[in-house]
Design a protein around this motif. Structure first.
Motif, PDB file in Angstrom:
ATOM      1  N   TYR A  34      12.229   9.640  -3.102  1.00 57.60           N
ATOM      2  CA  TYR A  34      11.249  10.031  -2.048  1.00 57.60           C
ATOM      3  C   TYR A  34       9.996   8.819  -1.643  1.00 57.60           C
ATOM      4  N   ARG A  35      10.032   8.295  -0.508  1.00 59.10           N
ATOM      5  CA  ARG A  35       8.985   7.445  -0.463  1.00 59.10           C
ATOM      6  C   ARG A  35       7.815   7.986   0.465  1.00 59.10           C
ATOM      7  N   ALA A  36       6.941   7.353   0.248  1.00 56.16           N
ATOM      8  CA  ALA A  36       5.382   7.648   1.015  1.00 56.16           C
ATOM      9  C   ALA A  36       4.583   6.531   0.873  1.00 56.16           C
ATOM     10  N   PHE A  37       3.275   6.274   1.564  1.00 61.34           N
ATOM     11  CA  PHE A  37       2.256   5.623   1.369  1.00 61.34           C
ATOM     12  C   PHE A  37       1.037   6.189   0.881  1.00 61.34           C
ATOM     13  N   LEU A  38       0.411   5.496  -0.204  1.00 61.79           N
ATOM     14  CA  LEU A  38      -0.919   6.123  -0.566  1.00 61.79           C
ATOM     15  C   LEU A  38      -2.017   5.299   0.071  1.00 61.79           C
ATOM     16  N   GLU A  39      -2.710   5.942   0.711  1.00 61.16           N
ATOM     17  CA  GLU A  39      -3.919   5.359   1.404  1.00 61.16           C
ATOM     18  C   GLU A  39      -4.821   5.087   0.650  1.00 61.16           C
ATOM     19  N   VAL A  40      -5.245   3.670   0.566  1.00 56.76           N
ATOM     20  CA  VAL A  40      -6.276   3.229  -0.562  1.00 56.76           C
ATOM     21  C   VAL A  40      -7.179   2.155   0.053  1.00 56.76           C
ATOM     22  N   LYS A  41      -8.233   2.532   0.398  1.00 55.70           N
ATOM     23  CA  LYS A  41      -9.239   1.476   0.773  1.00 55.70           C
ATOM     24  C   LYS A  41      -8.937   0.812   2.085  1.00 55.70           C
ATOM     25  N   GLY A  42      -8.212   1.841   2.861  1.00 58.22           N
ATOM     26  CA  GLY A  42      -7.690   1.173   4.123  1.00 58.22           C
ATOM     27  C   GLY A  42      -6.457   0.456   4.075  1.00 58.22           C
ATOM     28  N   GLN A  43      -5.845   0.587   3.045  1.00 58.35           N
ATOM     29  CA  GLN A  43      -4.524  -0.223   2.860  1.00 58.35           C
ATOM     30  C   GLN A  43      -3.361   0.879   2.659  1.00 58.35           C
ATOM     31  N   LEU A  45      -0.054   1.755   0.604  1.00 60.51           N
ATOM     32  CA  LEU A  45       0.370   1.068  -0.518  1.00 60.51           C
ATOM     33  C   LEU A  45       1.829   1.964  -0.684  1.00 60.51           C
ATOM     34  N   PRO A  46       2.977   1.353  -0.647  1.00 60.57           N
ATOM     35  CA  PRO A  46       4.390   1.796  -0.707  1.00 60.57           C
ATOM     36  C   PRO A  46       4.479   2.573  -2.032  1.00 60.57           C
ATOM     37  N   SER A  47       5.041   3.741  -1.958  1.00 56.94           N
ATOM     38  CA  SER A  47       5.329   4.337  -3.512  1.00 56.94           C
ATOM     39  C   SER A  47       6.524   4.865  -3.354  1.00 56.94           C
ATOM     40  N   LEU A  48       6.975   5.137  -4.423  1.00 58.81           N
ATOM     41  CA  LEU A  48       8.355   5.579  -4.510  1.00 58.81           C
ATOM     42  C   LEU A  48       8.624   6.658  -5.809  1.00 58.81           C
ATOM     43  N   GLN A  60       6.491   4.915  -8.863  1.00 55.68           N
ATOM     44  CA  GLN A  60       5.985   3.486  -8.800  1.00 55.68           C
ATOM     45  C   GLN A  60       5.378   3.312  -7.537  1.00 55.68           C
ATOM     46  N   VAL A  61       4.199   2.628  -7.471  1.00 52.24           N
ATOM     47  CA  VAL A  61       3.618   1.928  -6.288  1.00 52.24           C
ATOM     48  C   VAL A  61       3.738   0.517  -6.168  1.00 52.24           C
ATOM     49  N   LEU A  62       3.918   0.059  -5.055  1.00 52.65           N
ATOM     50  CA  LEU A  62       3.857  -1.495  -4.705  1.00 52.65           C
ATOM     51  C   LEU A  62       2.333  -1.735  -4.643  1.00 52.65           C
ATOM     52  N   ILE A  63       1.581  -2.220  -5.388  1.00 57.03           N
ATOM     53  CA  ILE A  63       0.191  -2.601  -5.306  1.00 57.03           C
ATOM     54  C   ILE A  63      -0.363  -3.693  -4.476  1.00 57.03           C
ATOM     55  N   ALA A  64       0.417  -4.942  -4.554  1.00 60.45           N
ATOM     56  CA  ALA A  64       0.191  -6.078  -3.593  1.00 60.45           C
ATOM     57  C   ALA A  64       1.353  -7.141  -3.840  1.00 60.45           C
ATOM     58  N   ASN A  98       6.875 -11.908  -8.262  1.00 58.27           N
ATOM     59  CA  ASN A  98       5.244 -11.848  -8.254  1.00 58.27           C
ATOM     60  C   ASN A  98       4.287 -10.854  -7.429  1.00 58.27           C
ATOM     61  N   ASP A  99       5.098  -9.653  -7.474  1.00 53.71           N
ATOM     62  CA  ASP A  99       4.418  -8.545  -6.918  1.00 53.71           C
ATOM     63  C   ASP A  99       3.680  -7.799  -8.097  1.00 53.71           C
ATOM     64  N   ILE A 100       2.367  -6.959  -7.781  1.00 54.75           N
ATOM     65  CA  ILE A 100       1.874  -6.304  -8.615  1.00 54.75           C
ATOM     66  C   ILE A 100       2.344  -4.804  -8.453  1.00 54.75           C
ATOM     67  N   CYS A 101       2.675  -4.289  -9.448  1.00 53.30           N
ATOM     68  CA  CYS A 101       3.367  -2.893  -9.303  1.00 53.30           C
ATOM     69  C   CYS A 101       2.708  -2.012 -10.383  1.00 53.30           C
ATOM     70  N   LEU A 102       2.758  -0.765 -10.179  1.00 50.07           N
ATOM     71  CA  LEU A 102       2.287   0.204 -11.076  1.00 50.07           C
ATOM     72  C   LEU A 102       3.273   1.356 -11.383  1.00 50.07           C
ATOM     73  N   GLU A 103       3.546   1.651 -12.359  1.00 44.69           N
ATOM     74  CA  GLU A 103       4.596   2.848 -12.543  1.00 44.69           C
ATOM     75  C   GLU A 103       4.329   3.989 -13.763  1.00 44.69           C
TER      76      GLU A 103
END
Length: 143
Positions: A34-43, A45-48, A60-64, A98-103
């Motif tokens: 399931y893929r979505a985007f989290l809206e954060v401060k105008g960005q 962020l892809p999530s899975l 998981q969220v791809l932060i940067a 070298n991506d910053i991820c949150l999981e």
């Protein structure tokens, strides 16, 4: 489709949540992505979210993407380690590109799977990112 995905689909339908794209995979543990985007401060962020027949549910969220360099690695590791020490429900990491991820990894059997727990974790992640994303990005860009 697996039982956890069936429960998640019903939760999404019952709560009129329409932001997730869905992709079923064909292998022995029947993953559904399931893929979505989290809206954060105008960005955006892809999530899975990965639901399968294993005991694990992954969010998981791809932060940067591709932002960690030799020049900022120490500062980024310091802030990420601080977050990792503070928050139990998710962890940050820097991957091989070298991506910053949150999981977040949440254990649940198919019978014990509770979609409201997944939604609660996503809400905690979103609140954290809303509060902390600017501070993290200052470390990324060296400001």
């Amino acid at each position: 489709m697996n039982k956890k995905a069936e429960k998640w689909d019903k939760f999404l339908e019952d709560n009129k949540i329409t932001c997730f794209g869905k992709e079923e995979m064909d292998n022995e543990i029947h993953p559904v992505l399931y893929r979505a985007f989290l809206e954060v401060k105008g960005q955006r962020l892809p999530s899975l979210l990965v639901l399968d027949d294993s005991i694990y549910t992954m969010f998981q969220v791809l932060i940067a993407p591709k932002v960690v360099t030799d020049a900022n690695r120490e500062a980024i590791n310091k802030i990420l380690n601080g977050y990792n020490g503070k928050y139990k429900v998710f962890k940050y990491f820097v991957n091989g590109t070298n991506d910053i991820c949150l999981e977040s990894c949440m254990p649940a059997t198919a019978d014990g799977f509770d979609p409201s727990i997944i939604q609660a974790v996503i809400d905690v992640v979103l609140k954290h990112l809303t509060d902390e994303y600017p501070n993290l990005m200052k470390e990324v860009w060296g400001n």
